[in-house]
Enzyme design. Structure first.
Site, PDB file in Angstrom:
ATOM      1  N   ASN A  73       0.850  -1.206   0.000  1.00  0.00           N
ATOM      2  CA  ASN A  73       0.000   0.000   0.000  1.00  0.00           C
ATOM      3  C   ASN A  73       0.880   1.248   0.000  1.00  0.00           C
ATOM      4  O   ASN A  73       1.979   1.263   0.572  1.00  0.00           O
ATOM      5  CB  ASN A  73      -1.005   0.003   1.160  1.00  0.00           C
ATOM      6  CG  ASN A  73      -0.391  -0.154   2.525  1.00  0.00           C
ATOM      7  OD1 ASN A  73       0.664  -0.748   2.684  1.00  0.00           O
ATOM      8  ND2 ASN A  73      -1.060   0.384   3.526  1.00  0.00           N
ATOM      9  N   ILE A  74       0.374   2.271  -0.678  1.00  0.00           N
ATOM     10  CA  ILE A  74       1.111   3.534  -0.831  1.00  0.00           C
ATOM     11  C   ILE A  74       0.141   4.659  -0.482  1.00  0.00           C
ATOM     12  O   ILE A  74      -0.806   4.920  -1.237  1.00  0.00           O
ATOM     13  CB  ILE A  74       1.630   3.699  -2.274  1.00  0.00           C
ATOM     14  CG1 ILE A  74       2.490   2.494  -2.688  1.00  0.00           C
ATOM     15  CG2 ILE A  74       2.422   5.012  -2.405  1.00  0.00           C
ATOM     16  CD1 ILE A  74       2.795   2.426  -4.179  1.00  0.00           C
ATOM     17  N   GLU A  75       0.358   5.275   0.683  1.00  0.00           N
ATOM     18  CA  GLU A  75      -0.584   6.308   1.142  1.00  0.00           C
ATOM     19  C   GLU A  75      -0.162   7.691   0.666  1.00  0.00           C
ATOM     20  O   GLU A  75       0.910   7.881   0.080  1.00  0.00           O
ATOM     21  CB  GLU A  75      -0.692   6.246   2.672  1.00  0.00           C
ATOM     22  CG  GLU A  75      -1.266   4.900   3.107  1.00  0.00           C
ATOM     23  CD  GLU A  75      -1.591   4.820   4.581  1.00  0.00           C
ATOM     24  OE1 GLU A  75      -1.141   5.674   5.370  1.00  0.00           O
ATOM     25  OE2 GLU A  75      -2.322   3.870   4.943  1.00  0.00           O
TER      26      GLU A  75
ATOM     27  N   CYS B 171      -4.032   0.596  -2.534  1.00  0.00           N
ATOM     28  CA  CYS B 171      -3.878  -0.617  -1.724  1.00  0.00           C
ATOM     29  C   CYS B 171      -2.768  -1.508  -2.279  1.00  0.00           C
ATOM     30  O   CYS B 171      -2.430  -1.442  -3.472  1.00  0.00           O
ATOM     31  CB  CYS B 171      -5.166  -1.423  -1.737  1.00  0.00           C
ATOM     32  SG  CYS B 171      -6.528  -0.668  -0.844  1.00  0.00           S
TER      33      CYS B 171
ATOM     34  N   GLU C 295      -2.881  -4.650  -2.982  1.00  0.00           N
ATOM     35  CA  GLU C 295      -3.390  -5.535  -4.039  1.00  0.00           C
ATOM     36  C   GLU C 295      -3.387  -4.818  -5.392  1.00  0.00           C
ATOM     37  O   GLU C 295      -2.961  -5.373  -6.408  1.00  0.00           O
ATOM     38  CB  GLU C 295      -4.829  -5.963  -3.725  1.00  0.00           C
ATOM     39  CG  GLU C 295      -4.985  -6.759  -2.446  1.00  0.00           C
ATOM     40  CD  GLU C 295      -5.304  -5.874  -1.250  1.00  0.00           C
ATOM     41  OE1 GLU C 295      -4.669  -4.806  -1.092  1.00  0.00           O
ATOM     42  OE2 GLU C 295      -6.182  -6.254  -0.457  1.00  0.00           O
TER      43      GLU C 295
ATOM     44  N   CYS D   7     -10.328  -4.810  -0.041  1.00  0.00           N
ATOM     45  CA  CYS D   7     -11.402  -3.806  -0.048  1.00  0.00           C
ATOM     46  C   CYS D   7     -12.223  -3.929  -1.338  1.00  0.00           C
ATOM     47  O   CYS D   7     -11.832  -4.614  -2.298  1.00  0.00           O
ATOM     48  CB  CYS D   7     -10.826  -2.406   0.101  1.00  0.00           C
ATOM     49  SG  CYS D   7     -10.195  -1.699  -1.437  1.00  0.00           S
TER      50      CYS D   7
ATOM     51  N   CYS E 247     -10.490  -2.960  -4.668  1.00  0.00           N
ATOM     52  CA  CYS E 247      -9.564  -4.000  -5.158  1.00  0.00           C
ATOM     53  C   CYS E 247     -10.331  -5.183  -5.723  1.00  0.00           C
ATOM     54  O   CYS E 247      -9.921  -5.771  -6.729  1.00  0.00           O
ATOM     55  CB  CYS E 247      -8.633  -4.446  -4.035  1.00  0.00           C
ATOM     56  SG  CYS E 247      -7.446  -3.164  -3.587  1.00  0.00           S
TER      57      CYS E 247
HETATM   58  N1  THU Z   1      -5.311  -1.458   2.551  1.00  0.00           N
HETATM   59  C1  THU Z   1      -4.739  -2.285   1.630  1.00  0.00           C
HETATM   60  O1  THU Z   1      -3.639  -2.030   1.133  1.00  0.00           O
HETATM   61  N2  THU Z   1      -5.406  -3.412   1.279  1.00  0.00           N
HETATM   62  C2  THU Z   1      -6.584  -3.809   1.830  1.00  0.00           C
HETATM   63  O2  THU Z   1      -7.114  -4.841   1.443  1.00  0.00           O
HETATM   64  C3  THU Z   1      -7.214  -3.005   2.865  1.00  0.00           C
HETATM   65  C4  THU Z   1      -6.610  -1.685   3.128  1.00  0.00           C
HETATM   66  C5  THU Z   1      -4.557  -0.272   2.980  1.00  0.00           C
HETATM   67  C6  THU Z   1      -5.091   1.034   2.519  1.00  0.00           C
HETATM   68  C7  THU Z   1      -4.532   1.975   3.577  1.00  0.00           C
HETATM   69  O3  THU Z   1      -3.201   2.336   3.217  1.00  0.00           O
HETATM   70  C8  THU Z   1      -4.460   1.111   4.838  1.00  0.00           C
HETATM   71  O4  THU Z   1      -4.522  -0.226   4.380  1.00  0.00           O
HETATM   72  C9  THU Z   1      -5.571   1.370   5.850  1.00  0.00           C
HETATM   73  O5  THU Z   1      -6.805   1.284   5.236  1.00  0.00           O
END
Ligand code: THU
Length: 131
Positions: free
Chosen positions: A42-44, A53, A55, A86, A89
């Site tokens: 994941n890259i915020e 996300c 995935e 989520c 995804c």
């Molecule tokens: N996130 C994912 O990378 N994959 C998921 O299936 C659920 C959520 C990440 C998004 C965000 O960076 C962090 O988790 C919190 O939601």
């Protein structure tokens, strides 16, 4: 398919997670029909909504390299819980995967995991067939 190897790859991917806002680190490993593995994390973003996300990072890396057929994805997080993808995804998976065959591997740790078909996780999805 070596499920535990795919989970290990997902844990490797998680090491590069950029999650300074949620503190929730996610790793994913996507297996192609040809046997290649694409990792994603994941890259915020400070603006939150551009966050990607783990995935989708794995999918977009693979798609952008010309891959179009996928067998499975392993997903791991920070908590000892089965990490479920989520809705966004799931929609991306639906675009590129056969829902009756694509396996979503949700891992609690290296050896404890659940496998669901995409169809079970995301029934009645909107797809190309609805257009
Ligand atoms: N996130 C994912 O990378 N994959 C998921 O299936 C659920 C959520 C990440 C998004 C965000 O960076 C962090 O988790 C919190 O939601």
């Amino acid at each position: 398919m070596d499920t535990e190897k795919l989970i290990e790859e997902a844990y490797e991917a998680k090491k590069y997670s950029y999650a300074p806002y949620s503190g929730f680190h996610v790793g994913a490993a996507l297996l192609t029909a040809g046997g290649k593995i694409y990792r994603g994390c994941n890259i915020e973003n400070a603006a939150y909504s551009p966050t990607n996300c783990g995935e989708r990072t794995a999918f977009f890396k693979a798609i952008s390299e010309g891959e179009r057929e996928f067998r499975a994805i392993a997903i791991v997080g920070d908590k000892e819980e089965y990490l479920s993808p989520c809705g966004v995804c799931r929609q991306v998976m639906t675009e590129f995967c056969n829902p009756k065959e694509f396996q979503v591997i949700m891992a609690k740790n290296h050896s404890d995991y659940r496998i669901c078909l995409l169809e079970e996780l995301f029934p009645k999805a909107f797809s190309q067939e609805n257009l």
